[in-house]
Write a protein that holds these residues in place. Structure first.
Motif, PDB file in Angstrom:
ATOM      1  N   PRO A 122       4.116  37.607   8.996  1.00 51.46           N
ATOM      2  CA  PRO A 122       2.623  37.573   8.754  1.00 51.46           C
ATOM      3  C   PRO A 122       1.643  37.768   9.839  1.00 51.46           C
ATOM      4  CG  PRO A 122       3.344  35.262   9.158  1.00 51.46           C
ATOM      5  CD  PRO A 122       4.629  35.947   9.364  1.00 51.46           C
ATOM      6  N   GLY A 123       2.123  37.684  11.107  1.00 53.97           N
ATOM      7  CA  GLY A 123       1.048  38.252  11.963  1.00 53.97           C
ATOM      8  C   GLY A 123       1.171  39.689  12.628  1.00 53.97           C
ATOM      9  N   ARG A 124       2.254  40.085  12.167  1.00 52.59           N
ATOM     10  CA  ARG A 124       2.158  41.638  12.793  1.00 52.59           C
ATOM     11  C   ARG A 124       1.061  42.554  12.459  1.00 52.59           C
ATOM     12  NH1 ARG A 124       6.517  44.379  14.780  1.00 52.59           N
ATOM     13  NH2 ARG A 124       6.590  46.642  14.608  1.00 52.59           N
ATOM     14  N   PRO A 125       0.479  42.492  11.440  1.00 51.58           N
ATOM     15  CA  PRO A 125      -0.706  43.314  11.380  1.00 51.58           C
ATOM     16  C   PRO A 125      -1.961  42.937  12.173  1.00 51.58           C
ATOM     17  CG  PRO A 125       0.020  42.754   8.851  1.00 51.58           C
ATOM     18  CD  PRO A 125       0.798  42.091  10.132  1.00 51.58           C
ATOM     19  N   VAL A 126      -2.075  41.548  12.347  1.00 47.95           N
ATOM     20  CA  VAL A 126      -2.913  41.049  13.373  1.00 47.95           C
ATOM     21  C   VAL A 126      -2.693  41.452  14.628  1.00 47.95           C
ATOM     22  CG1 VAL A 126      -4.281  38.889  14.165  1.00 47.95           C
ATOM     23  CG2 VAL A 126      -3.608  39.365  11.834  1.00 47.95           C
ATOM     24  N   PHE A 127      -1.596  41.311  15.234  1.00 45.19           N
ATOM     25  CA  PHE A 127      -1.022  41.604  16.373  1.00 45.19           C
ATOM     26  C   PHE A 127      -1.438  43.054  16.727  1.00 45.19           C
ATOM     27  CE2 PHE A 127       2.191  38.075  15.753  1.00 45.19           C
ATOM     28  CZ  PHE A 127       1.301  37.289  16.103  1.00 45.19           C
ATOM     29  N   ARG A 128      -1.317  44.022  15.798  1.00 42.58           N
ATOM     30  CA  ARG A 128      -1.323  45.353  15.965  1.00 42.58           C
ATOM     31  C   ARG A 128      -2.829  45.782  16.059  1.00 42.58           C
ATOM     32  NH1 ARG A 128       3.127  48.456  16.166  1.00 42.58           N
ATOM     33  NH2 ARG A 128       1.899  50.203  16.014  1.00 42.58           N
ATOM     34  N   LEU A 129      -3.542  45.070  15.413  1.00 44.58           N
ATOM     35  CA  LEU A 129      -5.181  45.042  15.348  1.00 44.58           C
ATOM     36  C   LEU A 129      -5.685  44.652  16.695  1.00 44.58           C
ATOM     37  CD1 LEU A 129      -7.793  45.753  13.919  1.00 44.58           C
ATOM     38  CD2 LEU A 129      -7.818  43.747  13.149  1.00 44.58           C
ATOM     39  N   ASN A 130      -5.278  43.446  16.922  1.00 44.32           N
ATOM     40  CA  ASN A 130      -5.520  42.942  18.230  1.00 44.32           C
ATOM     41  C   ASN A 130      -5.191  43.976  19.601  1.00 44.32           C
ATOM     42  OD1 ASN A 130      -6.394  40.480  19.913  1.00 44.32           O
ATOM     43  ND2 ASN A 130      -4.494  40.710  20.822  1.00 44.32           N
ATOM     44  N   HIS A 131      -3.919  44.743  19.485  1.00 46.67           N
ATOM     45  CA  HIS A 131      -3.620  45.612  20.359  1.00 46.67           C
ATOM     46  C   HIS A 131      -4.577  46.790  20.443  1.00 46.67           C
ATOM     47  CE1 HIS A 131      -1.503  48.595  22.651  1.00 46.67           C
ATOM     48  NE2 HIS A 131      -0.900  47.516  23.357  1.00 46.67           N
ATOM     49  N   ALA A 132      -4.891  47.123  19.370  1.00 47.87           N
ATOM     50  CA  ALA A 132      -5.651  48.494  19.211  1.00 47.87           C
ATOM     51  C   ALA A 132      -7.135  48.014  19.634  1.00 47.87           C
ATOM     52  CB  ALA A 132      -5.807  48.802  17.850  1.00 47.87           C
ATOM     53  N   LEU A 133      -7.594  46.838  19.232  1.00 48.96           N
ATOM     54  CA  LEU A 133      -9.005  46.639  19.954  1.00 48.96           C
ATOM     55  C   LEU A 133      -8.945  46.194  21.440  1.00 48.96           C
ATOM     56  CD1 LEU A 133     -10.111  44.022  17.148  1.00 48.96           C
ATOM     57  CD2 LEU A 133     -11.005  46.258  17.603  1.00 48.96           C
ATOM     58  N   MET A 134      -8.009  46.033  22.015  1.00 48.92           N
ATOM     59  CA  MET A 134      -7.810  45.743  23.338  1.00 48.92           C
ATOM     60  C   MET A 134      -7.812  47.071  23.999  1.00 48.92           C
ATOM     61  SD  MET A 134      -4.745  44.166  25.321  1.00 48.92           S
ATOM     62  CE  MET A 134      -4.472  44.521  27.220  1.00 48.92           C
ATOM     63  N   MET A 135      -7.123  47.951  23.469  1.00 48.44           N
ATOM     64  CA  MET A 135      -6.992  49.271  24.279  1.00 48.44           C
ATOM     65  C   MET A 135      -8.203  50.066  24.155  1.00 48.44           C
ATOM     66  SD  MET A 135      -3.852  49.437  25.387  1.00 48.44           S
ATOM     67  CE  MET A 135      -3.848  51.109  25.879  1.00 48.44           C
ATOM     68  N   ARG A 136      -8.962  49.756  22.956  1.00 48.11           N
ATOM     69  CA  ARG A 136     -10.169  50.474  22.741  1.00 48.11           C
ATOM     70  C   ARG A 136     -11.278  50.096  23.876  1.00 48.11           C
ATOM     71  NH1 ARG A 136     -13.601  49.898  17.182  1.00 48.11           N
ATOM     72  NH2 ARG A 136     -13.846  47.977  18.114  1.00 48.11           N
ATOM     73  N   SER A 137     -11.306  48.618  23.954  1.00 43.53           N
ATOM     74  CA  SER A 137     -12.105  48.063  25.125  1.00 43.53           C
ATOM     75  C   SER A 137     -11.765  48.589  26.386  1.00 43.53           C
ATOM     76  CB  SER A 137     -11.970  46.487  24.946  1.00 43.53           C
ATOM     77  OG  SER A 137     -12.833  45.882  25.929  1.00 43.53           O
ATOM     78  N   GLY A 138     -10.304  48.669  26.789  1.00 39.01           N
ATOM     79  CA  GLY A 138      -9.681  49.197  27.962  1.00 39.01           C
ATOM     80  C   GLY A 138     -10.346  50.470  28.305  1.00 39.01           C
ATOM     81  N   ARG A 139     -10.432  51.341  27.304  1.00 36.94           N
ATOM     82  CA  ARG A 139     -10.789  52.858  27.395  1.00 36.94           C
ATOM     83  C   ARG A 139     -12.461  52.791  27.626  1.00 36.94           C
ATOM     84  NH1 ARG A 139     -14.104  56.260  25.903  1.00 36.94           N
ATOM     85  NH2 ARG A 139     -14.840  55.263  24.093  1.00 36.94           N
ATOM     86  N   ARG A 140     -13.152  51.884  26.955  1.00 35.95           N
ATOM     87  CA  ARG A 140     -14.582  52.051  27.315  1.00 35.95           C
ATOM     88  C   ARG A 140     -14.778  51.287  28.881  1.00 35.95           C
ATOM     89  NH1 ARG A 140     -16.352  49.241  21.714  1.00 35.95           N
ATOM     90  NH2 ARG A 140     -16.449  51.068  20.429  1.00 35.95           N
ATOM     91  N   GLY A 141     -13.958  50.487  29.035  1.00 38.41           N
ATOM     92  CA  GLY A 141     -14.157  49.903  30.372  1.00 38.41           C
ATOM     93  C   GLY A 141     -13.863  50.920  31.432  1.00 38.41           C
ATOM     94  N   LEU A 142     -12.977  51.489  31.376  1.00 41.50           N
ATOM     95  CA  LEU A 142     -12.319  52.743  32.369  1.00 41.50           C
ATOM     96  C   LEU A 142     -13.338  53.470  32.522  1.00 41.50           C
ATOM     97  CD1 LEU A 142     -10.569  53.618  34.673  1.00 41.50           C
ATOM     98  CD2 LEU A 142      -9.052  54.441  32.703  1.00 41.50           C
TER      99      LEU A 142
END
Length: 149
Positions: A122-142
């Motif tokens: 049940p959590g897989r879509p949420v985990f993938r979204l969580n990762h995508a948001l983390m990566m977006r934030s990382g790109r902005r921060g870098l």
């Protein structure tokens, strides 16, 4: 399908030359300075460290990172991961235009954290979204970090 196995890929367009981006990315201990979800990095020795990650989910992920391939000329940084997630991660940094670069991130991991394993289906879509948001934030921060350096 193994519900606890993940492959991630991200492309970051960045406003700095590839060698500069590579040097910043190879300093994992500095990631918390520009990547909000990388909360802590503790160096164990010259080739390994423990990383604590926390994104939108209400728990931390702990992983031991071990340096693999480091090739500045090819722009490749690889690391093995073990702990709450086991697998590998790779950055490949290439030139993009006259002052920019492209950072290609790849990660392949198996989830070991018991809570995440129990919530795998049940959590897989949420985990993938969580990762995508983390990566977006990382790109902005870098990107902001590179402009300030």
């Amino acid at each position: 399908m193994d519900w606890n196995h993940y492959r991630f890929r991200s492309l970051w367009t960045l406003p700095a030359p590839a060698p500069v981006v590579y040097r910043v990315l190879e300093r994992v201990e500095d990631y918390p300075l520009w990547w909000p979800q990388v909360r802590e990095v503790v160096r164990l020795d010259a080739t390994s460290g423990i990383v604590r990650i926390r994104s939108l989910m209400p728990f931390d992920l702990w992983t031991t990172l071990r340096v693999g391939r480091r090739d500045a000329e090819a722009g490749i940084l690889e690391a093995g991961l073990s702990g709450d997630i086991d697998g590998w991660a790779r950055w490949t940094v290439t030139r993009l235009g006259p002052g920019g670069s492209l950072a290609h991130y790849e990660q392949e991991v198996d989830v070991r954290k018991p809570l995440l394993r129990r919530l795998a289906v049940p959590g897989r879509p949420v985990f993938r979204l969580n990762h995508a948001l983390m990566m977006r934030s990382g790109r902005r921060g870098l990107a902001a970090h590179l402009e300030a350096v």
